[in-house]
Design a protein around this motif. Structure first.
Motif, PDB file in Angstrom:
ATOM      1  N   ILE A 175      26.091 -29.708 -21.572  1.00  0.00           N
ATOM      2  CA  ILE A 175      25.553 -29.197 -20.260  1.00  0.00           C
ATOM      3  C   ILE A 175      26.090 -29.750 -19.025  1.00  0.00           C
ATOM      4  N   ALA A 176      27.055 -28.646 -18.766  1.00  0.00           N
ATOM      5  CA  ALA A 176      27.454 -29.383 -16.948  1.00  0.00           C
ATOM      6  C   ALA A 176      26.958 -28.869 -15.518  1.00  0.00           C
ATOM      7  N   THR A 177      27.601 -29.563 -15.184  1.00  0.00           N
ATOM      8  CA  THR A 177      26.668 -29.951 -13.211  1.00  0.00           C
ATOM      9  C   THR A 177      27.774 -29.644 -12.326  1.00  0.00           C
ATOM     10  N   HIS A 178      27.325 -29.113 -11.650  1.00  0.00           N
ATOM     11  CA  HIS A 178      27.551 -28.960  -9.912  1.00  0.00           C
ATOM     12  C   HIS A 178      26.907 -29.790  -9.712  1.00  0.00           C
ATOM     13  N   CYS A 179      26.868 -31.300  -8.953  1.00  0.00           N
ATOM     14  CA  CYS A 179      26.484 -32.229  -8.266  1.00  0.00           C
ATOM     15  C   CYS A 179      26.156 -32.280  -7.040  1.00  0.00           C
ATOM     16  N   GLU A 180      25.533 -31.532  -6.145  1.00  0.00           N
ATOM     17  CA  GLU A 180      25.379 -32.203  -4.794  1.00  0.00           C
ATOM     18  C   GLU A 180      23.640 -32.484  -4.847  1.00  0.00           C
ATOM     19  N   ASP A 181      23.697 -33.029  -3.402  1.00  0.00           N
ATOM     20  CA  ASP A 181      21.822 -32.389  -3.062  1.00  0.00           C
ATOM     21  C   ASP A 181      21.622 -31.916  -1.940  1.00  0.00           C
ATOM     22  N   THR A 182      21.195 -30.940  -2.116  1.00  0.00           N
ATOM     23  CA  THR A 182      21.039 -29.578  -1.397  1.00  0.00           C
ATOM     24  C   THR A 182      20.285 -29.845   0.298  1.00  0.00           C
ATOM     25  N   PRO A 183      18.701 -30.667  -0.221  1.00  0.00           N
ATOM     26  CA  PRO A 183      18.243 -31.237   1.308  1.00  0.00           C
ATOM     27  C   PRO A 183      19.438 -32.407   1.939  1.00  0.00           C
ATOM     28  N   MET A 184      20.009 -33.299   1.572  1.00  0.00           N
ATOM     29  CA  MET A 184      21.138 -34.031   2.618  1.00  0.00           C
ATOM     30  C   MET A 184      22.201 -32.098   3.464  1.00  0.00           C
ATOM     31  N   ILE A 185      22.392 -31.735   2.416  1.00  0.00           N
ATOM     32  CA  ILE A 185      23.327 -31.335   3.197  1.00  0.00           C
ATOM     33  C   ILE A 185      22.208 -29.622   4.187  1.00  0.00           C
ATOM     34  N   ALA A 186      21.474 -29.530   3.771  1.00  0.00           N
ATOM     35  CA  ALA A 186      20.866 -28.576   4.977  1.00  0.00           C
ATOM     36  C   ALA A 186      19.825 -29.530   6.117  1.00  0.00           C
ATOM     37  N   GLN A 187      20.219 -30.862   5.930  1.00  0.00           N
ATOM     38  CA  GLN A 187      20.203 -31.881   7.452  1.00  0.00           C
ATOM     39  C   GLN A 187      21.360 -31.699   8.187  1.00  0.00           C
ATOM     40  N   ASN A 188      22.460 -32.032   7.141  1.00  0.00           N
ATOM     41  CA  ASN A 188      24.091 -31.935   7.730  1.00  0.00           C
ATOM     42  C   ASN A 188      24.327 -30.698   8.314  1.00  0.00           C
ATOM     43  N   GLU A 189      24.035 -29.165   8.108  1.00  0.00           N
ATOM     44  CA  GLU A 189      24.391 -28.104   8.521  1.00  0.00           C
ATOM     45  C   GLU A 189      23.686 -27.919   9.866  1.00  0.00           C
ATOM     46  N   GLU A 190      22.149 -28.249   9.820  1.00  0.00           N
ATOM     47  CA  GLU A 190      21.465 -28.243  10.938  1.00  0.00           C
ATOM     48  C   GLU A 190      21.892 -28.987  11.941  1.00  0.00           C
ATOM     49  N   LYS A 191      22.400 -30.627  11.896  1.00  0.00           N
ATOM     50  CA  LYS A 191      22.963 -31.099  12.774  1.00  0.00           C
ATOM     51  C   LYS A 191      23.956 -30.832  13.105  1.00  0.00           C
ATOM     52  N   PHE A 202      36.187 -25.958  10.346  1.00  0.00           N
ATOM     53  CA  PHE A 202      36.251 -26.214   8.946  1.00  0.00           C
ATOM     54  C   PHE A 202      36.740 -27.793   8.592  1.00  0.00           C
ATOM     55  N   ASP A 203      37.041 -28.926   9.493  1.00  0.00           N
ATOM     56  CA  ASP A 203      37.972 -29.909   8.755  1.00  0.00           C
ATOM     57  C   ASP A 203      35.996 -30.976   8.779  1.00  0.00           C
ATOM     58  N   LEU A 204      35.257 -30.223   9.149  1.00  0.00           N
ATOM     59  CA  LEU A 204      33.553 -30.987   8.852  1.00  0.00           C
ATOM     60  C   LEU A 204      33.543 -30.654   8.092  1.00  0.00           C
ATOM     61  N   HIS A 205      33.760 -29.610   7.439  1.00  0.00           N
ATOM     62  CA  HIS A 205      33.203 -29.364   6.164  1.00  0.00           C
ATOM     63  C   HIS A 205      32.328 -30.739   5.124  1.00  0.00           C
ATOM     64  N   PRO A 206      33.745 -31.448   4.932  1.00  0.00           N
ATOM     65  CA  PRO A 206      33.776 -32.375   3.965  1.00  0.00           C
ATOM     66  C   PRO A 206      32.670 -33.261   4.367  1.00  0.00           C
ATOM     67  N   LEU A 207      31.574 -33.059   5.580  1.00  0.00           N
ATOM     68  CA  LEU A 207      30.978 -34.112   6.635  1.00  0.00           C
ATOM     69  C   LEU A 207      29.868 -33.351   6.336  1.00  0.00           C
TER      70      LEU A 207
END
Length: 448
Positions: A175-191, A202-207
């Protein structure tokens, strides 16, 4: 098929560097020795001063076919890979339609057989409702099962815990995984959307695609693999924090590891400061992060905490990339220049040549149990790359061979060039040109 006698290259293989001749016959490495005599049935290649490496085996690419061929396809991207010293690749399932059934997997392999210039294998994609496809997998059908534990390109997020456990418990292959937690990302996008609207810098992408999102998801993947003794390869590690998940395994022989970790060439080369000049061109998922993360990843490669280096080649068109933050898609074209970028770390004294070969050729062959490739060994298929470490190459979009027509390295000068690439004993690439029409073949895998 032509036979070749490669005279006096400096061979980098299995932790050693030495000068010897290599005889290639009937697609395989027939002999490695000093002063092999040329016979009338071989073409002699003077490789004195060049370094001979086993071809790179890239365990993570997105060639966009079927369905997204306006930005890439198997033919165009496999040619770019060959030009970059990549002789075999493993392609991801998030095309259109997604490769989430055995029938689609077989169809993609059949398509590659008609147009791929490099050797190939494909992942079966996981979804929330296709666990039963595991029961239909036959040995050699796929190189692995890809699970997007965080939303990325395509709609293949697996976020049902019971489904995840079923995959980890029942997969007969890696099994190979792409690991990022989507709910956390969605909250950051909204912020950040609330603060900047559509024009998020674009330099906020890693945040937004934050380290916390990576850590949470990678920790879950490793815990599931330990619970079910799953063969797991965690893809594109980007943070120094995630390295703690793999340190305990660093002294285990690679062939015995059940849990391995991959890093990608661009995460070793770029850091957050580069967003100011390259912007959306280096926007990818997971995000390129801080300089301290990049330096920690480099150290982890040398310490064998990170096991394999890949590209995550994911091309998009120039027009797509030149949009505002939320519209510009994530992904970079990398197969043509990834190996050259890694050789820059050699020139800078960070990596040894042996380490580059270990992580790009030997390690993927071992982790995925690719048969008879990934090493310069007598009897193995002649997937070989001749590199000139003393010939500079200036990067420009004009020279990019990927269909999208641009490179994230444009404007830079690398200290090395790919001189020649052999695939299955065929000279495929020579001094900047694809010189043979012979196609690659499907990779063979041993059973786990």
């Amino acid at each position: 098929m032509s036979n070749y006698l490669i005279k006096s290259p400096t061979i980098v293989n299995e932790g050693k560097i030495f000068v010897a001749d290599v005889l290639v016959k009937d697609g395989r490495i027939a002999k490695i020795a000093q002063d092999i005599s040329a016979t009338s049935d071989v073409k002699v290649i003077d490789a004195e001063g060049l370094h001979l490496l086993p071809g790179m085996i890239d365990d993570q690419v997105h060639f966009r076919e079927p369905g997204l061929t306006y930005k890439a396809d198997i033919e165009s991207e496999s040619k770019a890979a060959v030009a970059g010293g990549i002789t075999s690749y493993m392609e991801m399932p998030n095309c259109n339609p997604a490769t989430v059934t055995i029938e689609r997997l077989h169809a993609k392999k059949a398509l590659a057989a008609t147009k791929s210039h490099a050797n190939y294998a494909f992942y079966l994609g996981a979804t929330n409702d296709n666990v039963d496809e595991l029961k239909r997998l036959s040995p050699g059908d796929a190189c692995g099962v890809k699970i997007f534990m965080g939303a990325s390109t395509g709609n293949m997020l697996v976020d049902n815990v019971k489904t995840l456990e079923s995959f980890f418990a029942n997969s007969p292959i890696l099994i190979a995984t792409h690991c990022e937690d989507t709910p956390m990302i969605a909250q950051n996008e909204e912020k950040y959307r609330a603060q900047y609207g559509e024009n998020v810098p674009f330099d906020l992408h890693p945040l937004i695609r934050s380290r916390e999102a990576c850590i949470k998801s990678s920790t879950l993947a490793v815990s599931l693999a330990k619970k079910f003794n799953t063969k797991l390869n965690v893809l594109h590690i980007t943070t120094k924090d995630e390295l703690q998940l793999f340190i305990e395994n660093k002294n285990i022989p690679l062939a015995d590891k059940r849990i391995t970790a991959e890093v990608c060439a661009h995460h070793l080369f770029f850091s957050r400061k580069d967003y100011h000049t390259r912007g959306a061109l280096i926007k990818c998922n997971p995000a390129i992060k801080e300089e301290e993360d990049r330096l920690a990843l480099l150290e982890a490669v040398n310490d064998n905490v990170l096991d394999v280096i890949a590209t995550d080649h994911a091309p998009h068109t120039w027009a797509e990339k030149h949009q505002s933050y939320f519209k510009a898609p994530s992904g970079l074209p990398l197969v043509q220049h990834a190996l050259l970028s890694l050789l820059e770390h050699y020139h800078q004294g960070v990596f040894s040549l042996e380490k580059v070969v270990q992580k790009t050729s030997h390690a993927p062959a071992i982790i995925y149990q690719v048969e008879e490739r990934g090493f310069v060994r007598e009897g193995y298929w002649a997937d070989l790359v001749l590199v000139d470490l003393n010939a500079q190459q200036h990067m420009s979009d004009v020279a990019a061979k990927s269909k999208c027509g641009w490179s994230p390295f444009s404007g830079l000068t690398f200290s090395s060039t790919i001189n020649k690439t052999f695939i299955n004993g065929v000279l495929k690439y020579d001094h900047g040109r694809i010189v043979a029409d012979d196609l690659g073949v499907s990779l063979d895998f041993a059973k786990f």
